[in-house]
Write an enzyme that holds these catalytic residues in place. Structure first.
Site, PDB file in Angstrom:
ATOM      1  N   PRO A  55      -5.636   5.351   2.765  1.00 16.31           N
ATOM      2  CA  PRO A  55      -6.868   4.954   3.416  1.00 16.31           C
ATOM      3  C   PRO A  55      -7.042   3.423   3.081  1.00 16.31           C
ATOM      4  O   PRO A  55      -7.654   2.850   2.476  1.00 16.31           O
ATOM      5  CB  PRO A  55      -8.011   5.562   2.196  1.00 16.31           C
ATOM      6  N   CYS A  56      -6.107   2.413   3.968  1.00 16.27           N
ATOM      7  CA  CYS A  56      -6.376   1.095   3.865  1.00 16.27           C
ATOM      8  C   CYS A  56      -7.806   0.840   4.412  1.00 16.27           C
ATOM      9  O   CYS A  56      -8.090  -0.333   4.222  1.00 16.27           O
ATOM     10  CB  CYS A  56      -5.217   0.470   4.715  1.00 16.27           C
TER      11      CYS A  56
END
Length: 151
Positions: free
Chosen positions: A115-116
Site C-alpha cells: 500500500p504505497c
C-alpha cells in the site's frame, strides 16, 4: 509468467504470477491467458478489497526490485488499512531519506497490495502516485479505506 486481467473501479488491471507468487500488478489489460489458482485468488481478494470487504491481503508476493526497494515495500506492507504514514516516518523506520522512500514507492510493482497509497507528504499533502490517474487514484484508494473522507 502467467497473467490475468480484471476490471476494477479504477479501470483494468493485469496481475502477473511467476513461480507461484504474485510479482506485479499493472494498469491496463493484457491478452487473456489461462488463470492459475493464485491469480484467481488474487483477483478475488482485490475484488473484495474494492467492495470494502477485505483489509489485509494474504498472497505470496515476490516483487522484483533492489534490496533497498524491497525493504521499503516490506515497511509499507506494515501500514494498517486506512492508516497513513509520511515519507519521513517510513524513512525514519528504515534509517534513510524520505526522497529515497519516495523513489521506492514510485517503483512499487504491487500497488494496492503493497500500500504505497498510504504514504503522504510531511504536511499531510497527497504527493505523487505512479499508477494511472496519479494523485486522484491515490485519493480514491484512501477514500475507499476511509482514511480520507469524501469532500
Amino acid at each position: 509468467m502467467t497473467y490475468l486481467s480484471m476490471n476494477t473501479p479504477l479501470g483494468p488491471f493485469t496481475l502477473f504470477e511467476e513461480e507461484n507468487a504474485l510479482i506485479a500488478i499493472e494498469s491496463g489489460r493484457a491478452p487473456t491467458s489461462r488463470p492459475t489458482a493464485l491469480l484467481r485468488e488474487a483477483k478475488r481478494q482485490l475484488d473484495a478489497y474494492f467492495d470494502g470487504d477485505l483489509q489485509v491481503f494474504d498472497l505470496p508476493l515476490r516483487p522484483r526490485g533492489t534490496a533497498f526497494q524491497k525493504s521499503v515495500w516490506d515497511e509499507l506492507s506494515r501500514i494498517p488499512y486506512a492508516a497513513l504514514r509520511t515519507y519521513g516516518e517510513v524513512a525514519s523506520a528504515l534509517r534513510t531519506s524520505p526522497r529515497a522512500v519516495g523513489g521506492a514507492c514510485g517503483r512499487n510493482p504491487l500497488p494496492i497490495v503493497v500500500p504505497c497509497h498510504r504514504v503522504i507528504g510531511a504536511e499531510g499533502q497527497l504527493t505523487g502516485y505512479s499508477e494511472t490517474g496519479g494523485v486522484d487514484t491515490k485519493l480514491a484508494l484512501l477514500r475507499l479505506e476511509g482514511a480520507i473522507l469524501a469532500a
